[in-house]
Design a protein around this motif. Structure first.
Motif, PDB file in Angstrom:
ATOM      1  N   PHE A  64     -77.246  14.207 111.771  1.00 48.67           N
ATOM      2  CA  PHE A  64     -77.394  14.540 113.188  1.00 48.67           C
ATOM      3  C   PHE A  64     -76.520  13.640 114.067  1.00 48.67           C
ATOM      4  CE2 PHE A  64     -79.620  13.806 117.240  1.00 48.67           C
ATOM      5  CZ  PHE A  64     -79.597  15.085 117.755  1.00 48.67           C
ATOM      6  N   ILE A  65     -76.523  12.330 113.806  1.00 48.83           N
ATOM      7  CA  ILE A  65     -75.761  11.386 114.635  1.00 48.83           C
ATOM      8  C   ILE A  65     -74.263  11.501 114.362  1.00 48.83           C
ATOM      9  CG2 ILE A  65     -75.359   8.931 115.094  1.00 48.83           C
ATOM     10  CD1 ILE A  65     -78.315   8.447 114.562  1.00 48.83           C
ATOM     11  N   ILE A  66     -73.868  11.520 113.090  1.00 48.41           N
ATOM     12  CA  ILE A  66     -72.442  11.574 112.764  1.00 48.41           C
ATOM     13  C   ILE A  66     -71.853  12.917 113.181  1.00 48.41           C
ATOM     14  CG2 ILE A  66     -70.759  11.479 110.882  1.00 48.41           C
ATOM     15  CD1 ILE A  66     -72.564   9.592 109.403  1.00 48.41           C
ATOM     16  N   TYR A  67     -72.583  13.993 113.001  1.00 50.33           N
ATOM     17  CA  TYR A  67     -72.115  15.327 113.405  1.00 50.33           C
ATOM     18  C   TYR A  67     -71.837  15.367 114.909  1.00 50.33           C
ATOM     19  CZ  TYR A  67     -72.481  20.314 114.564  1.00 50.33           C
ATOM     20  OH  TYR A  67     -72.256  21.578 115.059  1.00 50.33           O
ATOM     21  N   ILE A  82     -62.059   7.051 113.044  1.00 48.01           N
ATOM     22  CA  ILE A  82     -62.468   7.305 114.424  1.00 48.01           C
ATOM     23  C   ILE A  82     -63.988   7.318 114.544  1.00 48.01           C
ATOM     24  CG2 ILE A  82     -62.389   8.998 116.299  1.00 48.01           C
ATOM     25  CD1 ILE A  82     -59.673   9.855 115.317  1.00 48.01           C
ATOM     26  N   SER A  83     -64.690   7.729 113.504  1.00 48.61           N
ATOM     27  CA  SER A  83     -66.151   7.863 113.542  1.00 48.61           C
ATOM     28  C   SER A  83     -66.879   6.579 113.173  1.00 48.61           C
ATOM     29  CB  SER A  83     -66.593   8.975 112.582  1.00 48.61           C
ATOM     30  OG  SER A  83     -65.977  10.202 112.892  1.00 48.61           O
ATOM     31  N   LEU A  84     -66.170   5.467 113.060  1.00 46.22           N
ATOM     32  CA  LEU A  84     -66.805   4.219 112.642  1.00 46.22           C
ATOM     33  C   LEU A  84     -67.977   3.791 113.532  1.00 46.22           C
ATOM     34  CD1 LEU A  84     -63.972   1.877 111.317  1.00 46.22           C
ATOM     35  CD2 LEU A  84     -65.844   2.938 110.055  1.00 46.22           C
ATOM     36  N   PRO A  85     -67.908   3.946 114.877  1.00 49.24           N
ATOM     37  CA  PRO A  85     -69.084   3.561 115.680  1.00 49.24           C
ATOM     38  C   PRO A  85     -70.355   4.282 115.255  1.00 49.24           C
ATOM     39  CG  PRO A  85     -67.182   3.852 117.098  1.00 49.24           C
ATOM     40  CD  PRO A  85     -66.771   4.330 115.738  1.00 49.24           C
ATOM     41  N   ALA A  86     -70.271   5.587 115.031  1.00 47.54           N
ATOM     42  CA  ALA A  86     -71.444   6.345 114.588  1.00 47.54           C
ATOM     43  C   ALA A  86     -71.855   5.949 113.176  1.00 47.54           C
ATOM     44  CB  ALA A  86     -71.159   7.834 114.658  1.00 47.54           C
ATOM     45  N   ILE A  87     -70.877   5.729 112.310  1.00 47.78           N
ATOM     46  CA  ILE A  87     -71.178   5.354 110.928  1.00 47.78           C
ATOM     47  C   ILE A  87     -71.866   4.002 110.865  1.00 47.78           C
ATOM     48  CG2 ILE A  87     -70.115   4.741 108.717  1.00 47.78           C
ATOM     49  CD1 ILE A  87     -68.028   6.909 109.229  1.00 47.78           C
ATOM     50  N   VAL A  88     -71.366   3.051 111.646  1.00 44.92           N
ATOM     51  CA  VAL A  88     -71.996   1.722 111.680  1.00 44.92           C
ATOM     52  C   VAL A  88     -73.411   1.820 112.233  1.00 44.92           C
ATOM     53  CG1 VAL A  88     -71.888  -0.562 112.738  1.00 44.92           C
ATOM     54  CG2 VAL A  88     -69.812   0.481 111.827  1.00 44.92           C
ATOM     55  N   THR A  89     -73.611   2.671 113.231  1.00 48.52           N
ATOM     56  CA  THR A  89     -74.941   2.831 113.824  1.00 48.52           C
ATOM     57  C   THR A  89     -75.958   3.313 112.804  1.00 48.52           C
ATOM     58  OG1 THR A  89     -74.030   3.305 116.011  1.00 48.52           O
ATOM     59  CG2 THR A  89     -76.264   4.060 115.571  1.00 48.52           C
TER      60      THR A  89
END
Length: 281
Positions: A160-163, A195-202
């Motif tokens: 849900f978050i990464i999508y 580019i998606s690292l902020p969401a992945i780290v979260t």
């Protein structure tokens, strides 16, 4: 100061009261970790008469907290990495690839996991894990069983978050990568994932905290003493007749330190990942 002059001082008082209420149990637990059991019983809310690390040494050595902590670290990190791998690839497929009806159906199916009560899956998962064998060995009572179960519970919110974040990535970046000769795997690993690292780290931090502190599932799927994780291992401080509150307090403080360290150093990424993608998608 301007807000205080405008009559918003009561909001600051409420926030300070909330912070004090949240921090008080931690401060009390920290103080109790330096007391003896007799001192905790006689003066529960008082300060320790002396600061000694005997409880920490006893928790680490006699209660085998070090072994339990290593088990927790292994299971937690393995589950987080496996969840991120599956969730990132799934989010990439349903957010960036043009299969409109299929993507929506898959996404909605995954989101169903958010509305299923966690307790409703305990018995089905338990029966499923007990009936599976890998290379002639039962999957039950292994770290792998706990890792797979943790992934099962974490996948819906992780996707849900990464999508949501991947939807906010401009299509022009992918088009430029395709012009340069990148395929689907190249686009995923060289453009979308960085580019998606902020969401992945979260989601990594959220899953890390949840897996590290989890008790019920680890108690359900792990029975061997040598394989227990930290939350279930700390139950050894209760011998059936009394609880060693002093050593238990020290053990809880030691179990909190890794989570606090991860959160303190990566709190900015948590905020960025939770807010990114909230406008689009």
């Amino acid at each position: 100061m301007a807000r205080l002059r405008n009559g918003q001082w009561w909001m600051h008082i409420l926030l300070l009261g909330y912070v004090a209420a949240v921090l008080f149990p931690l401060v009390w637990l920290f103080m109790s970790s330096f007391k003896s059991n007799r001192e905790i019983t006689a003066n529960t809310w008082g300060l320790p008469t002396r600061f000694s690390f005997e409880n920490y040494a006893a928790a680490w050595e006699s209660a085998n907290i070090g072994k339990y902590a290593l088990n927790s670290a292994y299971v937690t990190l393995a589950a987080c990495v496996l969840t991120l791998l599956f969730a990132a690839m799934t989010s990439f497929a349903i957010s960036r690839m043009k299969y409109t009806r299929t993507n929506k159906a898959v996404y909605l199916f995954i989101l169903l996991g958010l509305i299923v009560p966690p307790g409703a899956l305990f018995i089905p998962l338990y029966r499923l894990i007990q009936g599976i064998e890998l290379f002639g060995q039962p999957l039950y009572n292994t770290h792998l069983s706990l890792i797979l179960v943790y992934c099962t519970y974490a996948l819906p919110i992780t996707v849900f978050i990464i999508y949501a974040f991947m939807l906010s990535i401009p299509n022009e970046l992918e088009e430029a990568g395709i012009i340069d000769g990148l395929g689907a795997s190249g686009l995923f690993f060289r453009i979308i994932v960085p580019i998606s690292l902020p969401a992945i780290v979260t989601v990594f931090i959220l899953n890390f905290i949840g897996n590290w502190n989890e008790y019920i599932l680890s108690q359900l799927f792990i029975t061997s003493e040598s394989l227990k994780t930290l939350p279930t291992g700390m139950a050894t401080f209760n011998d059936g007749y009394r609880t060693n509150f002093a050593s238990l307090s020290a053990a809880v403080i030691m179990s909190i330190i890794p989570v606090l360290a991860v959160y303190v150093f990566l709190q900015r990424q948590i905020i960025e990942g939770m807010t990114a993608g909230s406008v689009k998608g």
